[in-house]
Scaffold this active site. Structure first.
Site, PDB file in Angstrom:
ATOM      1  N   GLU A  42      -6.308   4.387  -8.315  1.00 22.42           N
ATOM      2  CA  GLU A  42      -7.568   3.694  -8.052  1.00 22.42           C
ATOM      3  C   GLU A  42      -8.577   4.742  -7.571  1.00 22.42           C
ATOM      4  OE1 GLU A  42      -6.695  -0.831  -6.638  1.00 22.42           O
ATOM      5  OE2 GLU A  42      -6.035   0.711  -5.235  1.00 22.42           O
ATOM      6  N   SER A  92      -4.859   4.199   1.933  1.00 25.04           N
ATOM      7  CA  SER A  92      -4.526   2.909   1.317  1.00 25.04           C
ATOM      8  C   SER A  92      -5.448   1.805   1.806  1.00 25.04           C
ATOM      9  CB  SER A  92      -3.098   2.490   1.675  1.00 25.04           C
ATOM     10  OG  SER A  92      -2.194   3.504   1.420  1.00 25.04           O
ATOM     11  N   HIS A 119      -6.683   6.955  -4.907  1.00 19.31           N
ATOM     12  CA  HIS A 119      -5.529   6.227  -4.392  1.00 19.31           C
ATOM     13  C   HIS A 119      -4.389   6.270  -5.396  1.00 19.31           C
ATOM     14  CE1 HIS A 119      -3.709   2.244  -2.798  1.00 19.31           C
ATOM     15  NE2 HIS A 119      -3.241   3.256  -2.125  1.00 19.31           N
ATOM     16  N   ASN A 175      -3.891  -3.575  -3.272  1.00 23.46           N
ATOM     17  CA  ASN A 175      -3.384  -4.159  -2.027  1.00 23.46           C
ATOM     18  C   ASN A 175      -4.090  -5.466  -1.675  1.00 23.46           C
ATOM     19  OD1 ASN A 175      -1.399  -2.223  -1.624  1.00 23.46           O
ATOM     20  ND2 ASN A 175      -2.872  -0.811  -0.722  1.00 23.46           N
TER      21      ASN A 175
HETATM   22  N1  NAD Z   1       3.598   6.049   0.970  1.00 27.44           N
HETATM   23  C1  NAD Z   1       2.967   5.275   0.100  1.00 27.44           C
HETATM   24  O1  NAD Z   1       3.573   4.416  -0.579  1.00 27.44           O
HETATM   25  C2  NAD Z   1       1.468   5.432  -0.093  1.00 27.44           C
HETATM   26  C3  NAD Z   1       0.887   4.954  -1.279  1.00 27.44           C
HETATM   27  C4  NAD Z   1      -0.485   5.135  -1.485  1.00 27.44           C
HETATM   28  C5  NAD Z   1      -1.249   5.762  -0.505  1.00 27.44           C
HETATM   29  N2  NAD Z   1      -0.647   6.215   0.643  1.00 27.44           N
HETATM   30  C6  NAD Z   1      -1.500   6.877   1.634  1.00 27.44           C
HETATM   31  O2  NAD Z   1      -1.331   8.286   1.517  1.00 27.44           O
HETATM   32  C7  NAD Z   1      -1.495   8.903   2.790  1.00 27.44           C
HETATM   33  C8  NAD Z   1      -0.262   9.699   3.120  1.00 27.44           C
HETATM   34  O3  NAD Z   1       0.844   8.831   3.133  1.00 27.44           O
HETATM   35  P1  NAD Z   1       2.340   9.385   3.001  1.00 27.44           P
HETATM   36  O4  NAD Z   1       3.192   8.208   2.686  1.00 27.44           O
HETATM   37  O5  NAD Z   1       2.374  10.610   2.144  1.00 27.44           O
HETATM   38  O6  NAD Z   1       2.600   9.823   4.529  1.00 27.44           O
HETATM   39  P2  NAD Z   1       3.651  10.858   5.079  1.00 27.44           P
HETATM   40  O7  NAD Z   1       3.888  10.492   6.493  1.00 27.44           O
HETATM   41  O8  NAD Z   1       4.828  11.000   4.156  1.00 27.44           O
HETATM   42  O9  NAD Z   1       2.839  12.259   5.002  1.00 27.44           O
HETATM   43  C9  NAD Z   1       1.745  12.594   5.809  1.00 27.44           C
HETATM   44  C10 NAD Z   1       1.802  14.099   6.024  1.00 27.44           C
HETATM   45  O10 NAD Z   1       0.603  14.534   6.667  1.00 27.44           O
HETATM   46  C11 NAD Z   1       0.960  15.641   7.480  1.00 27.44           C
HETATM   47  N3  NAD Z   1      -0.074  15.882   8.467  1.00 27.44           N
HETATM   48  C12 NAD Z   1      -0.354  15.156   9.583  1.00 27.44           C
HETATM   49  N4  NAD Z   1      -1.382  15.733  10.264  1.00 27.44           N
HETATM   50  C13 NAD Z   1      -1.754  16.808   9.547  1.00 27.44           C
HETATM   51  C14 NAD Z   1      -2.736  17.815   9.738  1.00 27.44           C
HETATM   52  N5  NAD Z   1      -3.542  17.816  10.806  1.00 27.44           N
HETATM   53  N6  NAD Z   1      -2.855  18.794   8.810  1.00 27.44           N
HETATM   54  C15 NAD Z   1      -2.022  18.828   7.737  1.00 27.44           C
HETATM   55  N7  NAD Z   1      -1.059  17.903   7.508  1.00 27.44           N
HETATM   56  C16 NAD Z   1      -0.920  16.923   8.411  1.00 27.44           C
HETATM   57  C17 NAD Z   1       2.293  15.231   8.085  1.00 27.44           C
HETATM   58  O11 NAD Z   1       3.001  16.339   8.607  1.00 27.44           O
HETATM   59  C18 NAD Z   1       2.975  14.553   6.910  1.00 27.44           C
HETATM   60  O12 NAD Z   1       3.797  15.456   6.181  1.00 27.44           O
HETATM   61  C19 NAD Z   1      -1.788   7.772   3.769  1.00 27.44           C
HETATM   62  O13 NAD Z   1      -3.170   7.646   3.902  1.00 27.44           O
HETATM   63  C20 NAD Z   1      -1.192   6.553   3.082  1.00 27.44           C
HETATM   64  O14 NAD Z   1      -1.810   5.344   3.460  1.00 27.44           O
HETATM   65  C21 NAD Z   1       0.690   6.082   0.860  1.00 27.44           C
END
Ligand code: NAD
Length: 284
Positions: free
Chosen positions: A152, A119, A140, A190
């Site tokens: 995005e 993000s 994104h 954002n």
């Molecule tokens: N949540 C949102 O609203 C949102 C929106 C857009 C973008 N994002 C971005 O997406 C990405 C993920 O966010 P999220 O909300 O899904 O987070 P989340 O915490 O729900 O999921 C992250 C996952 O990554 C896994 N993980 C961590 N280390 C790992 C590894 N070494 N190998 C494999 N898996 C591993 C974790 O176990 C977890 O399940 C981030 O970069 C976040 O900024 C999030």
């Protein structure tokens, strides 16, 4: 290049949404999680996502069955080697993402496209962690992935146009509406929404009106589905705080500085809907 096989590394909120949508669309998908427990959680999330899509009538039982057969989940990163595109969706932690991107780069063929769902982390930082910076872009997605149309597509100054086009085509094929933007902190979404959310908190701090009143002005007067306080609770106050802090670090513009009240809520663990309490209290 026709994209048929997708790999997703990190199967949390976003990763599972991407896997579900890709499997529904007909792609072969492999999802990689850090632990067996993570795999189980991801399996349950995707199953719940398919069930919800089925219940809304957007999928037939036959299509749901076919989607279930198109994805596999594992803890073995080697499973990504045959992928045409690898999407990284681990925690928003720059050191972790740099490490993972380096490992992915070492495992996949030179024609494989790499993408990150970050993000706020500059794509150039992640691209520099690989031997193919021209083939690393941002993809994104928005939360919840099955419902939100926008993706995005983030290009860096060295992105190959072929790669950007391939990601636009992929997002379109997934039923999304991709918008290509440049690699600036916050991208477009954002960059614009975060200062608006922070301004609402500052208005409340100054005693302009209470939170419900500010939300009402925005929903009733501007036809937004949610006001800034409910939207912040939905995104997660920790996420809003971290995005703001990261953009403030980059721009040094006070508009991005997290307001005191936001910091206090985060320190109290009142993170929004996901903890049942944020600016509002959620009984469900
Ligand atoms: N949540 C949102 O609203 C949102 C929106 C857009 C973008 N994002 C971005 O997406 C990405 C993920 O966010 P999220 O909300 O899904 O987070 P989340 O915490 O729900 O999921 C992250 C996952 O990554 C896994 N993980 C961590 N280390 C790992 C590894 N070494 N190998 C494999 N898996 C591993 C974790 O176990 C977890 O399940 C981030 O970069 C976040 O900024 C999030």
């Amino acid at each position: 290049m026709q994209i048929e096989r997708l790999a997703v590394v990190g199967c949390g909120t976003m990763g599972t949404g991407i896997i579900q949508v890709a499997a529904q669309t007909g792609l072969e998908v492999v999802g990689v999680e850090a632990t067996a427990e993570g795999v189980r959680r991801a399996q349950d999330r995707i199953e719940a996502g398919l069930e919800a899509t089925l219940a809304r009538g957007k999928l037939t039982p036959e299509q749901a069955r076919a989607a279930r057969e198109r994805f596999t989940l594992t803890t073995d990163l080697d499973a990504i080697t045959a992928a045409d595109v690898v999407v990284e969706a681990v925690f928003e932690d720059v050191e972790l993402k740099v490490e993972i991107l380096g490992k992915i780069d070492a495992l996949v063929g030179e024609n494989t496209f790499l993408a990150s769902n970050t993000s706020t982390i500059p794509l150039v930082v992640l691209a520099a962690a690989t031997r193919r910076p021209e083939r690393v872009v941002g993809l994104h997605f928005f939360n919840p992935v099955p419902a939100m149309k926008l993706v995005e597509v983030i290009r860096t100054p060295v992105s190959e146009p072929e790669h950007v086009r391939a990601m636009v085509d992929l997002a379109t094929r997934l039923g999304k509406s991709p918008v290509v933007v440049n690699d600036v902190p916050g991208f477009v979404g954002n960059l614009l929404i975060v200062p608006y959310l922070l301004d609402a908190v500052r208005a409340y701090e100054r005693g302009v009106a209470d939170m419900e009143a500010i939300d009402d002005v925005i929903t009733l007067g501007f036809n937004h589905r949610m006001g800034p306080f409910r939207l912040s609770d939905l995104i997660g106050l920790d996420i809003v705080h971290d995005m703001a802090a990261s953009m403030y670090e980059e721009y040094k513009d006070p508009r991005y500085q997290p307001p005191v009240l936001l910091k206090q809520y985060v320190r109290l663990g009142r993170l929004g809907r996901k903890t049942g309490r944020g600016f509002y209290v959620y009984e469900d």
